[in-house]
Write an enzyme that holds these catalytic residues in place. Structure first.
Site, PDB file in Angstrom:
ATOM      1  N   ARG A 151       0.800  -1.228   0.000  1.00  0.00           N
ATOM      2  CA  ARG A 151       0.000   0.000   0.000  1.00  0.00           C
ATOM      3  C   ARG A 151       0.833   1.280   0.000  1.00  0.00           C
ATOM      4  NH1 ARG A 151      -5.082  -1.004   4.061  1.00  0.00           N
ATOM      5  NH2 ARG A 151      -5.931  -2.833   3.010  1.00  0.00           N
ATOM      6  N   ASP A 196      -3.811   4.063   5.028  1.00  0.00           N
ATOM      7  CA  ASP A 196      -2.859   3.766   3.953  1.00  0.00           C
ATOM      8  C   ASP A 196      -3.546   3.343   2.651  1.00  0.00           C
ATOM      9  OD1 ASP A 196      -3.743   1.334   4.776  1.00  0.00           O
ATOM     10  OD2 ASP A 196      -1.806   0.597   5.484  1.00  0.00           O
ATOM     11  N   ASP A 197      -4.874   3.336   2.631  1.00  0.00           N
ATOM     12  CA  ASP A 197      -5.567   3.079   1.365  1.00  0.00           C
ATOM     13  C   ASP A 197      -6.330   4.326   0.906  1.00  0.00           C
ATOM     14  OD1 ASP A 197      -7.558   3.046   3.257  1.00  0.00           O
ATOM     15  OD2 ASP A 197      -8.527   1.207   2.546  1.00  0.00           O
ATOM     16  N   ASP A 232     -11.323   6.061  16.092  1.00  0.00           N
ATOM     17  CA  ASP A 232     -12.055   7.186  15.483  1.00  0.00           C
ATOM     18  C   ASP A 232     -13.299   7.571  16.288  1.00  0.00           C
ATOM     19  OD1 ASP A 232     -13.225   4.789  14.742  1.00  0.00           O
ATOM     20  OD2 ASP A 232     -13.367   5.247  12.607  1.00  0.00           O
ATOM     21  N   HIS A 260     -13.072   2.879   1.848  1.00  0.00           N
ATOM     22  CA  HIS A 260     -13.298   1.701   1.013  1.00  0.00           C
ATOM     23  C   HIS A 260     -14.635   1.027   1.316  1.00  0.00           C
ATOM     24  CE1 HIS A 260     -11.667  -0.062   4.708  1.00  0.00           C
ATOM     25  NE2 HIS A 260     -12.353  -1.139   4.366  1.00  0.00           N
TER      26      HIS A 260
END
Ligand SMILES: *[C@@H]1O[C@H](CO)[C@@H](O)[C@H](O)[C@H]1NC(C)=O
Ligand SMILES: *[C@@H]1O[C@H](CO)[C@@H](O)[C@H](O)[C@H]1NC(C)=O
Length: 361
Positions: A110, A183-184, A272, A296
């Site tokens: 990634r 990281d995506d 989060d 995603h």
């Protein structure tokens, strides 16, 4: 005290004139975005600027003189937001701290894509938070790789441990905005700058995409014993979110130097959610909902193609959903660029060397 009626009247008159003058002088400063509503209001004057020298003429002309000196002291004290709406300095990319959360096993698959694309345009302010030593990565990214020493497990504790380090590093950095991404995520730097430019970092600003269409409800275990519950919104970490420095400083009692982990443990929620809990439930600052951040978990194929480059963050489907990518066409086929990040990058930065190459082959 004995005052003659005339004297009193005159004093009253003088006093009320002075009061009027003060009130008139204060009117513009009292109109701070914060006091006008619950949500931070975007600054009407500041325009996003790509360059260093773009100034806002309308706002600059009426407050230039007063803000030249006060601007600096305001920044130094990090406080009083009554001047913020007049701050004339345009926001620059280097004012933003971008934290990328990753884990050792994704350094190759990634991170390489991120370094090749958007991170290459934001090297100075992007910091990689990972959980394992990697000499190759260090060589490529130098000091911007931070080994959190947190566990590599995808557990609540490990994720909160990383967020805690991200928070401390941001505070240390003195930058104006904290943005967290995964990281995506592809960060469209231009859109990020544009979005943040419409707020002031001295306001309380928490920007992101809510992961649910309703607030989450959790037992209140920080301010009470958990017998009551609190409702709050939180921005989903997988889409990225941003917090102004002014707000981040207020989070300190529950977030700095390991306190974040303690807070998260008390409410037993992921990283989060804990951010949302501290900001919405404890500090009573509402999340500013935005649809410009994407994870995603969304149906990314549904995004209108013409809007892709205006988004702040993009993402792509994981192994379970390979075809869930933004619908954008360009120099690379789906096989060559399954995430569409290279395609997006070449549309944003057509001068990139490997973008040229791909065109000729
Ligand atoms: C400001 O920007 C304009 C347009 O990009 C450029 O032509 C000009 O030289 C710049 N001025 C300064 C002082 O940098
Ligand atoms: C992780 O451990 C290394 C080696 O002990 C240390 O140098 C580094 O500062 C630690 N990282 C953090 C974020 O504390």
């Amino acid at each position: 005290m004995h005052l003659s009626p005339v004297g009193t009247n005159r004093r009253c008159f003088l006093a009320s004139s002075a009061l009027c003058a003060i009130v008139l002088l204060l009117i513009p400063t009292l109109q701070t975005p914060q006091r006008q509503g619950k949500l931070p209001r975007p600054l009407p004057h500041t325009r996003p600027t790509g360059g260093e020298n773009a100034t806002d003429n309308k706002a600059a002309s009426n407050s230039k003189h007063s803000s030249v000196t006060s601007d600096k002291s305001q920044r130094d004290s990090g406080g009083a937001d009554f001047l913020s709406s007049r701050a004339k300095e345009p926001l620059r990319l280097k004012d933003i701290f971008i934290a990328v959360k990753t884990t050792r096993k994704y350094h190759r698959s990634r991170l390489e894509l991120l370094f090749q694309t958007w991170v290459s345009e934001a090297k100075e302010q992007t910091f990689i938070f990972t959980d394992g030593e990697d000499k190759d990565l260090k060589q490529k990214a130098g000091g911007s790789v931070i080994n959190t020493n947190c566990s590599a497990a995808h557990t609540r504790q490990a994720l909160c441990c990383k967020m805690s380090v991200e928070y401390d590093k941001f505070i240390e950095s003195q930058k104006k905005w904290f943005c967290h991404v995964d990281d995506d995520n592809y960060v469209v730097l231009r859109s990020l700058l544009q979005l943040l430019s419409s707020y002031s970092h001295t306001q309380d600003v928490y920007l992101g995409r809510p992961s649910l269409d309703h607030p989450i409800e959790a037992p209140e275990r920080v301010r009470s014993d958990g017998s009551t519950s609190v409702k709050f919104w939180f921005a989903t970490g997988g889409a990225g979110f941003c917090i102004s420095r002014g707000l981040a400083l207020k989070m300190s009692p529950w977030a700095s130097l390991g306190n974040f982990i303690t807070t998260a443990e008390k409410i037993r929620l992921p990283d989060d959610c804990t951010i949302g809990y501290i900001i919405e439930a404890l500090l009573e600052v509402p999340l500013t909902h935005t649809n410009l951040f994407h994870s995603h978990l969304e149906n990314l194929q549904r995004m209108p193609a013409e809007n892709v480059l205006q988004q702040v963050t993009l993402s792509y489907g994981g192994f379970e959903n390979r075809r869930n990518v933004v619908p954008i066409a360009g120099a690379f086929s789906l096989t060559e660029d399954p995430s569409r990040f290279k395609t997006v990058h070449c549309l944003l930065y057509p001068e990139t060397e490997w973008c040229h190459r791909s065109r000729h082959h």
